[in-house]
Write an enzyme that holds these catalytic residues in place. Structure first.
Site, PDB file in Angstrom:
ATOM      1  N   ASP A 125       0.786  -1.233   0.000  1.00  0.00           N
ATOM      2  CA  ASP A 125       0.000   0.000   0.000  1.00  0.00           C
ATOM      3  C   ASP A 125       0.819   1.285   0.000  1.00  0.00           C
ATOM      4  O   ASP A 125       0.258   2.391  -0.099  1.00  0.00           O
ATOM      5  CB  ASP A 125      -0.962   0.015   1.203  1.00  0.00           C
ATOM      6  CG  ASP A 125      -0.264  -0.259   2.544  1.00  0.00           C
ATOM      7  OD1 ASP A 125       0.890   0.180   2.725  1.00  0.00           O
ATOM      8  OD2 ASP A 125      -0.890  -0.903   3.414  1.00  0.00           O
ATOM      9  N   HIS A 142       6.640  -7.612  -0.987  1.00  0.00           N
ATOM     10  CA  HIS A 142       5.654  -8.223  -1.874  1.00  0.00           C
ATOM     11  C   HIS A 142       5.255  -7.311  -3.033  1.00  0.00           C
ATOM     12  O   HIS A 142       4.244  -7.562  -3.693  1.00  0.00           O
ATOM     13  CB  HIS A 142       4.419  -8.635  -1.077  1.00  0.00           C
ATOM     14  CG  HIS A 142       4.681  -9.768  -0.136  1.00  0.00           C
ATOM     15  ND1 HIS A 142       3.818 -10.102   0.892  1.00  0.00           N
ATOM     16  CD2 HIS A 142       5.721 -10.646  -0.053  1.00  0.00           C
ATOM     17  CE1 HIS A 142       4.314 -11.130   1.554  1.00  0.00           C
ATOM     18  NE2 HIS A 142       5.469 -11.473   0.995  1.00  0.00           N
ATOM     19  N   CYS A 164       4.671  -6.370 -17.273  1.00  0.00           N
ATOM     20  CA  CYS A 164       4.355  -7.336 -18.325  1.00  0.00           C
ATOM     21  C   CYS A 164       5.154  -8.609 -18.069  1.00  0.00           C
ATOM     22  O   CYS A 164       6.381  -8.558 -17.933  1.00  0.00           O
ATOM     23  CB  CYS A 164       4.691  -6.766 -19.704  1.00  0.00           C
ATOM     24  SG  CYS A 164       4.460  -7.987 -21.041  1.00  0.00           S
ATOM     25  N   CYS A 168       7.527  -9.207 -21.635  1.00  0.00           N
ATOM     26  CA  CYS A 168       8.682  -8.374 -21.995  1.00  0.00           C
ATOM     27  C   CYS A 168       9.309  -7.664 -20.793  1.00  0.00           C
ATOM     28  O   CYS A 168      10.371  -7.062 -20.916  1.00  0.00           O
ATOM     29  CB  CYS A 168       8.291  -7.339 -23.057  1.00  0.00           C
ATOM     30  SG  CYS A 168       7.214  -5.999 -22.475  1.00  0.00           S
ATOM     31  N   CYS A 199      -0.363  -5.955 -22.714  1.00  0.00           N
ATOM     32  CA  CYS A 199       0.776  -5.041 -22.787  1.00  0.00           C
ATOM     33  C   CYS A 199       0.744  -4.261 -24.098  1.00  0.00           C
ATOM     34  O   CYS A 199       0.638  -4.854 -25.183  1.00  0.00           O
ATOM     35  CB  CYS A 199       2.080  -5.822 -22.669  1.00  0.00           C
ATOM     36  SG  CYS A 199       3.574  -4.812 -22.844  1.00  0.00           S
ATOM     37  N   GLY A 242       2.147  -6.094  13.278  1.00  0.00           N
ATOM     38  CA  GLY A 242       0.967  -6.349  12.474  1.00  0.00           C
ATOM     39  C   GLY A 242       1.083  -7.466  11.472  1.00  0.00           C
ATOM     40  O   GLY A 242       0.463  -7.415  10.414  1.00  0.00           O
ATOM     41  N   ASN A 258       1.215  -7.758  17.701  1.00  0.00           N
ATOM     42  CA  ASN A 258       0.179  -8.236  16.779  1.00  0.00           C
ATOM     43  C   ASN A 258      -1.049  -8.663  17.568  1.00  0.00           C
ATOM     44  O   ASN A 258      -0.920  -9.235  18.653  1.00  0.00           O
ATOM     45  CB  ASN A 258       0.701  -9.427  15.961  1.00  0.00           C
ATOM     46  CG  ASN A 258      -0.242  -9.834  14.844  1.00  0.00           C
ATOM     47  OD1 ASN A 258      -0.426  -9.092  13.888  1.00  0.00           O
ATOM     48  ND2 ASN A 258      -0.862 -10.994  14.967  1.00  0.00           N
TER      49      ASN A 258
END
Length: 272
Positions: free
Chosen positions: A98, A113, A121, A124, A175, A215, A241
């Site tokens: 985010d 991530h 793409c 390519c 693409c 978290g 957490n």
């Protein structure tokens, strides 16, 4: 409990690992929090192997990514940026896509991530901005966003996805350079994190004198590996957490609490 965390982290350079739980106070739901509904995220194999899955994903994402783009950092993000500015935090490894750490002012962030604002793409390798693709999808699917309702009325998932049932009429863009398959620059389930990214994160943990997890349930190995690395090297691990995590048995201190209030308290205690 915060006092115990302060006693572990004080005087140490801290590497940080964050997960979806740090962004819930910004309005982005968690995948695996105690109150989260069951989710079945699309896998890399489904996305690449089935045009119907791909169409469904892009239809949902075309609505959902706008919600993520409108979110703002919460006090937890701001607290980590403050701790970095004050020399306590050496960097942040985030499992989130985010970009809220950067928006809060954190300068050394590893987007483990990927990030929601880019598209790549698969054929390519060309990378484009998500805004550019949005313009193309709007042109191919006039009125689609309006037809599914206000984004605030649609359940939004942490990967910039949105839950929309009727997607069979959605037209997917390929693409513009080679006609290949476009994919969000995000690591899907069943896909490996790029080696270079893992290497940078591993080095950040190795160079740190403590690891703070905020978290993350550490359910996926991509995050758990860094807790195991720290513990194996004798580096103290602090986990903040709500609910249990797969790394609890390796933690020096575990705090079962929200990240915003806990990180704010840590910033007050550790910043100088």
């Amino acid at each position: 409990m915060v006092d115990r965390v302060v006693s572990v982290l004080r005087g140490r350079r801290v590497a940080v690992l964050t997960g979806a739980g740090i962004s819930t106070d910004s309005g982005i739901p968690d995948y695996r929090g105690p109150d989260s509904p069951p989710r079945t995220p699309m896998t890399f194999q489904q996305f690449t192997g089935d045009p119907a899955f791909r169409r469904h994903y892009w239809a949902r994402n075309h609505v959902g990514w706008r919600h993520v783009g409108a979110t703002r950092p919460n006090p937890g993000h701001v607290a980590l940026a403050r701790l970095e500015a004050d020399g306590v935090v050496s960097g942040v490894i985030t499992q989130n896509v985010d970009l809220l750490h950067q928006a809060a002012g954190s300068r050394h962030v590893i987007d483990l991530h990927g990030r929601y604002d880019r598209v790549v793409c698969l054929d390519c390798g060309r990378t484009i901005a998500r805004t550019e693709l949005a313009d193309r999808l709007d042109a191919l699917n006039p009125g689609f966003v309006e037809s599914v309702g206000n984004v605030g009325d649609i359940e939004i998932a942490p990967d910039a996805d949105a839950v929309i049932e009727q997607t069979s009429h959605f037209v997917v863009a390929d693409c513009a350079a080679c006609g290949g398959i476009l994919k969000p620059d995000i690591v899907y389930f069943g896909e490996s994190v790029p080696r270079e990214r893992v290497a940078r994160a591993t080095q950040l943990v190795a160079d740190g004198e403590a690891l703070l997890v905020a978290g993350s349930s550490l359910t996926v190995y991509s995050g758990l590996r860094f807790v195991r690395q720290a513990a194996a090297c004798g580096i103290p691990v602090v986990i903040v957490n709500r609910g249990t995590t797969r790394g609890d048995d390796l933690a020096t201190v575990k705090v079962d609490a929200g990240t915003s209030e806990t990180l704010e308290a840590l910033a007050e205690a550790l910043s100088h």
